[in-house]
Design a protein around this motif. Structure first.
Motif, PDB file in Angstrom:
ATOM      1  N   THR A 180     100.425 -30.296  58.778  1.00 39.07           N
ATOM      2  CA  THR A 180      99.522 -30.421  57.712  1.00 39.07           C
ATOM      3  C   THR A 180     100.026 -31.029  56.245  1.00 39.07           C
ATOM      4  O   THR A 180      99.308 -31.562  55.687  1.00 39.07           O
ATOM      5  CB  THR A 180      98.724 -28.942  57.534  1.00 39.07           C
ATOM      6  OG1 THR A 180     100.015 -28.053  57.592  1.00 39.07           O
ATOM      7  CG2 THR A 180      98.297 -28.323  58.722  1.00 39.07           C
ATOM      8  N   SER A 181     101.343 -30.749  56.264  1.00 33.07           N
ATOM      9  CA  SER A 181     101.919 -31.341  54.931  1.00 33.07           C
ATOM     10  C   SER A 181     101.858 -32.792  54.924  1.00 33.07           C
ATOM     11  O   SER A 181     101.434 -33.364  53.744  1.00 33.07           O
ATOM     12  CB  SER A 181     103.469 -31.038  54.780  1.00 33.07           C
ATOM     13  OG  SER A 181     103.579 -29.419  54.842  1.00 33.07           O
ATOM     14  N   LEU A 182     101.972 -33.448  56.136  1.00 27.96           N
ATOM     15  CA  LEU A 182     101.989 -34.871  56.090  1.00 27.96           C
ATOM     16  C   LEU A 182     100.513 -35.522  55.919  1.00 27.96           C
ATOM     17  O   LEU A 182     100.167 -36.343  55.370  1.00 27.96           O
ATOM     18  CB  LEU A 182     102.572 -35.485  57.278  1.00 27.96           C
ATOM     19  CG  LEU A 182     104.025 -35.236  57.391  1.00 27.96           C
ATOM     20  CD1 LEU A 182     104.603 -35.720  58.771  1.00 27.96           C
ATOM     21  CD2 LEU A 182     104.887 -35.881  56.399  1.00 27.96           C
TER      22      LEU A 182
ATOM     23  N   SER B  28     110.229 -37.683  56.805  1.00 29.60           N
ATOM     24  CA  SER B  28     109.779 -36.754  57.683  1.00 29.60           C
ATOM     25  C   SER B  28     110.494 -36.950  59.229  1.00 29.60           C
ATOM     26  O   SER B  28     110.745 -35.988  60.002  1.00 29.60           O
ATOM     27  CB  SER B  28     108.442 -36.997  57.903  1.00 29.60           C
ATOM     28  OG  SER B  28     107.819 -38.240  58.583  1.00 29.60           O
ATOM     29  N   MET B  29     110.909 -38.215  59.372  1.00 30.91           N
ATOM     30  CA  MET B  29     111.766 -38.476  60.625  1.00 30.91           C
ATOM     31  C   MET B  29     112.941 -37.876  60.430  1.00 30.91           C
ATOM     32  O   MET B  29     113.605 -37.175  61.469  1.00 30.91           O
ATOM     33  CB  MET B  29     111.819 -39.932  60.560  1.00 30.91           C
ATOM     34  CG  MET B  29     110.625 -40.931  60.635  1.00 30.91           C
ATOM     35  SD  MET B  29     109.949 -40.702  62.113  1.00 30.91           S
ATOM     36  CE  MET B  29     110.819 -41.855  63.164  1.00 30.91           C
ATOM     37  N   LEU B  30     113.802 -37.952  59.205  1.00 29.43           N
ATOM     38  CA  LEU B  30     114.923 -36.839  59.127  1.00 29.43           C
ATOM     39  C   LEU B  30     114.718 -35.741  59.496  1.00 29.43           C
ATOM     40  O   LEU B  30     115.404 -34.993  60.001  1.00 29.43           O
ATOM     41  CB  LEU B  30     115.363 -37.346  58.104  1.00 29.43           C
ATOM     42  CG  LEU B  30     116.059 -38.638  57.652  1.00 29.43           C
ATOM     43  CD1 LEU B  30     116.535 -38.945  56.222  1.00 29.43           C
ATOM     44  CD2 LEU B  30     117.495 -38.948  58.552  1.00 29.43           C
TER      45      LEU B  30
ATOM     46  N   ILE C 186     100.796 -25.923  50.399  1.00 29.32           N
ATOM     47  CA  ILE C 186     102.319 -25.985  50.592  1.00 29.32           C
ATOM     48  C   ILE C 186     103.155 -24.286  50.199  1.00 29.32           C
ATOM     49  O   ILE C 186     103.778 -24.007  51.183  1.00 29.32           O
ATOM     50  CB  ILE C 186     103.250 -27.205  49.770  1.00 29.32           C
ATOM     51  CG1 ILE C 186     102.664 -28.260  50.530  1.00 29.32           C
ATOM     52  CG2 ILE C 186     104.537 -26.691  49.390  1.00 29.32           C
ATOM     53  CD1 ILE C 186     103.451 -29.567  49.771  1.00 29.32           C
ATOM     54  N   VAL C 187     102.400 -23.963  49.286  1.00 22.87           N
ATOM     55  CA  VAL C 187     103.030 -22.553  49.100  1.00 22.87           C
ATOM     56  C   VAL C 187     102.364 -21.438  50.047  1.00 22.87           C
ATOM     57  O   VAL C 187     103.235 -20.543  50.093  1.00 22.87           O
ATOM     58  CB  VAL C 187     102.758 -22.294  47.385  1.00 22.87           C
ATOM     59  CG1 VAL C 187     102.880 -20.653  47.213  1.00 22.87           C
ATOM     60  CG2 VAL C 187     103.486 -23.395  46.685  1.00 22.87           C
ATOM     61  N   ARG C 188     101.315 -21.648  50.448  1.00 20.37           N
ATOM     62  CA  ARG C 188     100.638 -20.421  51.168  1.00 20.37           C
ATOM     63  C   ARG C 188     101.425 -19.775  52.265  1.00 20.37           C
ATOM     64  O   ARG C 188     101.235 -18.750  52.128  1.00 20.37           O
ATOM     65  CB  ARG C 188      99.395 -21.163  51.598  1.00 20.37           C
ATOM     66  CG  ARG C 188      98.515 -20.107  52.326  1.00 20.37           C
ATOM     67  CD  ARG C 188      97.174 -20.660  52.954  1.00 20.37           C
ATOM     68  NE  ARG C 188      96.497 -21.345  51.712  1.00 20.37           N
ATOM     69  CZ  ARG C 188      96.086 -22.760  51.824  1.00 20.37           C
ATOM     70  NH1 ARG C 188      96.547 -23.375  52.716  1.00 20.37           N
ATOM     71  NH2 ARG C 188      95.504 -23.091  50.810  1.00 20.37           N
ATOM     72  N   ASP C 189     102.163 -20.592  52.969  1.00 19.32           N
ATOM     73  CA  ASP C 189     102.961 -19.979  53.994  1.00 19.32           C
ATOM     74  C   ASP C 189     104.183 -19.324  53.784  1.00 19.32           C
ATOM     75  O   ASP C 189     104.902 -18.873  54.483  1.00 19.32           O
ATOM     76  CB  ASP C 189     103.046 -20.944  55.203  1.00 19.32           C
ATOM     77  CG  ASP C 189     103.947 -22.245  54.676  1.00 19.32           C
ATOM     78  OD1 ASP C 189     104.294 -22.262  53.470  1.00 19.32           O
ATOM     79  OD2 ASP C 189     104.610 -22.970  55.641  1.00 19.32           O
TER      80      ASP C 189
END
Lengths: 345, 345, 345
Positions: free
Chosen positions: A127-129, A172-174, B317-320
């Protein structure tokens, strides 16, 4: 899957038709269909190869070759200067993966299991990506629409956006393969290889080569074929090419969902979208300069609105780390309604 | 931090330049930089004072004086009728705090700790209050753009929106300092005071007075200086002033993140944004009447779009209630791309 | 509640006024107010009846008759070709339920209890269905605004959207009453019936009949009455009709919140909105063909923006399965600001 390989017979047919200057609509349809089994073979060969190379390089291989067919098709379209087709097929791949593939997986899996659960780190990372996709679509659009930015400066902004996307992709890969890899216990299928190293490399080489040839022919025939078939370029780029191009992934994701392995289904669906937006799209921006067809990242408002809508819906549904058939059906219906919209305009 | 105080030497320099009618770009730069240590000193003095007054009044003091520098700068800008600069610096403070400060804190803290955790009540309260920012920006914009509301009625709507913002601000203070305060176990730094009561009050008085003088000079020189430097007013108001004005907070938040005290970093970053939107903005609307420069709450579409984008990303991003370097990097990249956009228009 | 029944005396008064051609503003006000106790009686009769029929058919009855008053009013408005009033009252019901009813419930309940908790499955299902509302509003709007779709094709897209809405509605009924019903332990009030089967059916029949008559008269007088009262049609349709039409539900939800039965309050508030959007709206689209007044699902941008804003805020607040007075106040303030906006345009 065996029967799918019958479609490989279309490859010589396409080549014959190309040389005999057959009807372009047939060449278009045949070359598009021939890519279905080729994409599946590239996927299989990459997977086999990655067992030989070990997980780290294997992850990298999967990540970069996972959308090889789309990358090759869009490169040829970009070279031919068909920038709106390039953007439409990027947008369509994202929509198709997160709405159609994930939706069908959750719906069909959900009919069998009461609840389908994700590893919360997998859903959280994805979801972040996906948010990063919203950012990269929104920033050029915001400044173009509300800020009346000049075209050459929009190009500069797109270039920086592409750099930002690649940076987040590398990070994100790292994150998932190195610094935080222990969080992602993706249950992988049995890791015994069926093919030797040599066979894997050979198959990979020839299947990629075949995709290259088919894509070049496909791209040449897009314009005449869409006219002949009475379809809008947007519908072909956004709906038709991505559905066919991702057919192999679609079936893989659904098979995983039927085994209640939703983490893999999520990886296939959302992971694919992320890779197209964070890796394929910026690469195309850079290649645009090389080809003399600079491409900015300003998508048309229709594409932007549909993708943002899709990501908002998917993020709300995936966030709680579980899903069910009703949520799958909502995603699927959203995809169908958007497709009908693109068909009607 | 000691070296920072060297910038205080700019105060007499600014005054000398002001009287000798020096180049306005230098005066602008010097007065802007002189506010950096002053803001830090006000922060320190407020903190010391709040130990003497006990936690309840202390919380109130921190909450109202926490953005004293910004409040004073914007009051002078409003008095001078520079309403677009006022709005830009409100918008820029929100963006800078939730994207740059929080992003850098999460990125740098995340390089040191695998996961950075928030108290879920702290993150939940802050995301709710950020929603209130979206509401207060959206309502005037929706009715202005889609409803074709008349200007004087827009002013009425802005006034009611300001009342709503203040009401939620007061309710949030009651919530976090009174009715639900046990939920917020923010781990505070050692609470032993270094300064006596008298010193705290004296330092506070003189530092606020110095900010008042510097702000007045800063605001006078904004217009000629931006012209001389070839920058857009929007870039200065949205990016430059907030970065400098919040420099002290930025470093404080990062230091907290390096100690894995993310609740405090979140309070500094998001709390600051909330305070500017829910306290400073409505106060400016009311002061606008007193100054004869009524200010509505209709921000320009660019500012609205960027803030809504930023809040959507931060809330996701903060929600979790936890974050990591990748999420921090996404916030940081978003800030950089938005800044590049404002630089390019 | 007893005193509420005094408003039933307005029914004969309305009929007398109608025959004597009294001032239309009075008829409008009286018929609107007479619907308040009738809606409450329909609710009570449906509940009693559902005890006799068992939970499954009872759930269905509640789900279809729960918004009987609104359904009947909008059917008459549609028959009269007042399509913008129909859409406004659909939009207003959604806004009123999720902002005003839920907001007041959470605020008042939250003053009594520190935290109000939801069953996470109830909140999850409701937020997913609210997403479906965003989708159904956005798709026609996106293609109409950005895609320049032709009017007759927009009608086709609306029809498919209506089919999609009904499909999700049916699936959600199967989900909550059949396949996943064990997840929803909604604590119901004592289930002993007070009325016999015959009384329930009789009361239901006559109260629905009375609503039919009152609605027909109400709709006839909307246009002259709004003119006479100096109100905009949008304000009447969006704010006035839904507040009065939902008065009974409002009080029921608040009573539940005061007993800390937030699942029922959420069901009443959000469940009502969902039912109007996923059941009433598509039924009206289909009926539009029968009445010769085809209705599309393209709401005006003001309505769309307000509903999307409202759903985004509610989803963020409900998602964590608990709420408090501050969040309730945010919802309530949002409703008030939107109402002021509609009053001012």
């Amino acid at each position: 899957m065996k029967y799918l390989n019958l479609l490989l017979l279309l490859i010589p047919a396409v080549i014959v038709m190309e040389f005999t200057h057959a009807n372009e609509a047939y060449i278009f349809a045949a070359s598009l269909l021939s890519i279905v089994p080729l994409a599946a073979i590239i996927g299989k060969a990459t997977e086999e190869l990655s067992i030989h190379t070990g997980p780290r390089i294997g992850g990298l291989l999967n990540a970069t070759l996972g959308n090889a067919a789309e990358l090759i098709i869009t490169i040829f379209a970009l070279k031919a200067g068909l920038i709106s087709i390039v953007k439409a097929s990027i947008a369509g791949s994202i929509l198709g993966n997160i709405l159609l593939v994930l939706g069908l997986s959750a719906f069909i899996g959900g009919l069998k299991y009461e609840r389908l659960q994700f590893n919360c780190y997998v859903s959280n990372l994805n979801t972040s990506l996906l948010l990063m996709i919203i950012i990269s679509l929104s920033v050029p659009a915001i400044f173009s629409i509300s800020g009346h930015i000049e075209p050459d400066r929009l190009q500069t902004l797109s270039l920086w956006t592409a750099v930002g996307l690649l940076l987040i992709y590398v990070a994100s890969m790292l994150f998932s393969f190195k610094t935080h890899k222990h969080l992602f216990h993706v249950e992988h299928e049995g890791q015994n290889f069926e093919w030797g190293l040599k066979k894997s490399v050979t198959v990979l080489f020839f299947s990629v080569a075949a995709v290259v040839v088919m894509s070049e022919i496909l791209v040449e025939t897009i314009e005449p074929a869409t006219k002949a078939l009475g379809l809008s370029e947007l519908f072909v780029g956004l709906i038709l090419i991505p559905i066919v191009g991702n057919a192999a992934e679609h079936s893989a994701a659904i098979i995983m969902a039927l085994k209640n392995k939703m983490n893999i289904a999520l990886e296939i669906a959302v992971g694919s979208s992320v890779q197209i937006a964070l890796f394929v799209a910026p690469v195309l921006v850079f290649l645009g300069y090389a080809f003399g067809h600079p491409m900015n990242l300003l998508f048309n408002p229709l594409e932007i609105a549909c993708i943002i809508l899709a990501i908002v819906v998917v993020n709300n549904i995936v966030r709680d780390s579980e899903t069910d058939y009703l949520e799958g059906l909502i995603l699927f219906v959203t995809y169908i309604l958007i497709s009908i919209g693109f068909f009607l305009i």
